[in-house]
Design an enzyme around this catalytic site. Structure first.
Site: not given
Ligand code: FAD
Length: 321
Positions: A194, A244, A314
């Site tokens: 990520r 998420s 994130e």
């Protein structure tokens, strides 16, 4: 800061600061009607459906317009935030003082040459995968259900179901800090989980080329449908969210740690830890960005107390309180 009346393109009046008026006058020199919006609620441009007002929003249609717009904003010292589909973004409730530059439908051309598919940053991942299939190319089915733009996905090295952008990116055209348009090869982007060098060097992704394989498209479509079915079954897709919220900590799953800390369904205002997927925070109705951010902090604190693991977000956070 003092505001002055400014007549918009469609003859409506808004009040803007002198700096913004001067900036808009310059942008109007090369952007068309409808490419500059005023007082834009960011709740309409984030999948969380929260966030305050951005002073202006710029919608460029070409790489040259992106470069020229960012140059003008920089010359006038107007802060800017480049976004795609806003699916990994929280804009605080005070909004954004400056310009949100949105790379979306007007900057979304996709072309195919042999085994390479190239997309401008505003194209959706779903459209990228769909176009690849239409040309007999397969391999990016994992990305077809991620609701982001190609640019946002490359910057984030988005991924799912065992695949990620780094597996297929070949070259990326970027705008560097000095407004030069450069081509970078995948290995120069230092992709990791990520993350990519693009998050650190402040480069703006204009377009990306992906190397795919001529494949069994029927089988690829079946896999895409199957993955999308799994998403519908496991994710609370009926609620606004940013997917998420936390990165997967080494050796753990964020959702499991959150559940073990007793936070399934925990709610602050209109923000809730999803009962269906504890890695998701959802807007169950009327959430503010502040509710979501308070819930994120609470989850981080409780998970750390319970398991000693520090959850890292994130999702990206921007704007003013
Ligand atoms: P934005 O949210 O608009 O921006 C994200 C960040 O990238 C911001 O910091 C922004 O400034 C920057 N940025 C955006 N475009 C550019 C550009 N062209 N150049 C430079 N910087 C840019 N993610 C996954 O990885 N896997 C998943 O399975 C997944 N599932 C999701 C499911 C749901 C229901 C939702 C809502 C989100 C999910 N996400 C997932 C998160 C999100 O879709 C991805 O991170 C996506 O790649 C973000 O793209 P975006 O265009 O929405 O970026």
């Amino acid at each position: 800061m003092a505001k002055i009346p400014y007549t918009k393109i469609r003859n409506e009046q808004v009040t803007v600061t002198m700096e913004i008026k001067n900036t808009i006058d310059t942008l109007n020199g090369f952007l068309k009607a409808g490419q500059i919006l005023f007082d834009v609620p960011m709740s309409e441009h984030t999948t969380f459906k929260t966030g305050g007002i951005a002073d202006i929003m710029v919608l460029p249609g070409t790489g040259e317009e992106v470069a020229a717009s960012l140059k003008v904003l920089t010359q006038h010292a107007i802060p800017f935030l480049v976004i795609g589909k806003g699916s990994n973004l929280i804009v605080r409730d005070g909004g954004f003082r400056g310009a949100v530059v949105k790379l979306s439908d007007s900057f979304a051309r996709i072309s195919v040459s042999h085994d390479t598919i190239t997309a401008e940053s505003g194209a959706s991942l779903a459209e990228l995968v769909h176009t690849a299939h239409a040309h007999g190319l397969a391999g990016m089915e994992y990305a077809g259900g991620i609701p982001g733009s190609v640019g946002g996905a490359v910057v984030m090295n988005a991924g799912a179901y065992g695949g990620e952008m780094k597996d297929h990116v070949d070259t990326v055209n970027i705008l560097d800090k000095d407004f030069n348009i450069l081509q970078m090869r995948a290995q120069e982007l230092h992709f990791s989980y990520r993350s990519s060098a693009l998050q650190k060097n402040g480069a703006i992704v204009l377009s990306s080329s992906f190397r795919l394989e001529k494949g069994d498209v029927q089988k690829a479509k079946e896999r895409l449908n199957d993955l999308n079915r799994q998403r519908r079954e496991k994710q609370p897709l009926q609620y606004p969210s940013a997917g998420s919220v936390f990165k997967r900590p080494a050796g753990h799953f964020a959702g499991t740690l959150i559940e073990q800390a007793g936070l399934k369904g925990f709610t602050i205002g209109g923000a809730q830890v999803s009962e269906k997927h504890t890695g998701f925070i959802i807007n169950i109705g009327g959430a503010s960005s502040s509710d979501i951010l308070k819930l994120i902090s609470h989850v981080q604190k409780r998970v750390f107390e319970h398991s000693g693991v520090a959850l890292e977000t994130e999702v990206k956070i921007a704007g003013e309180d």
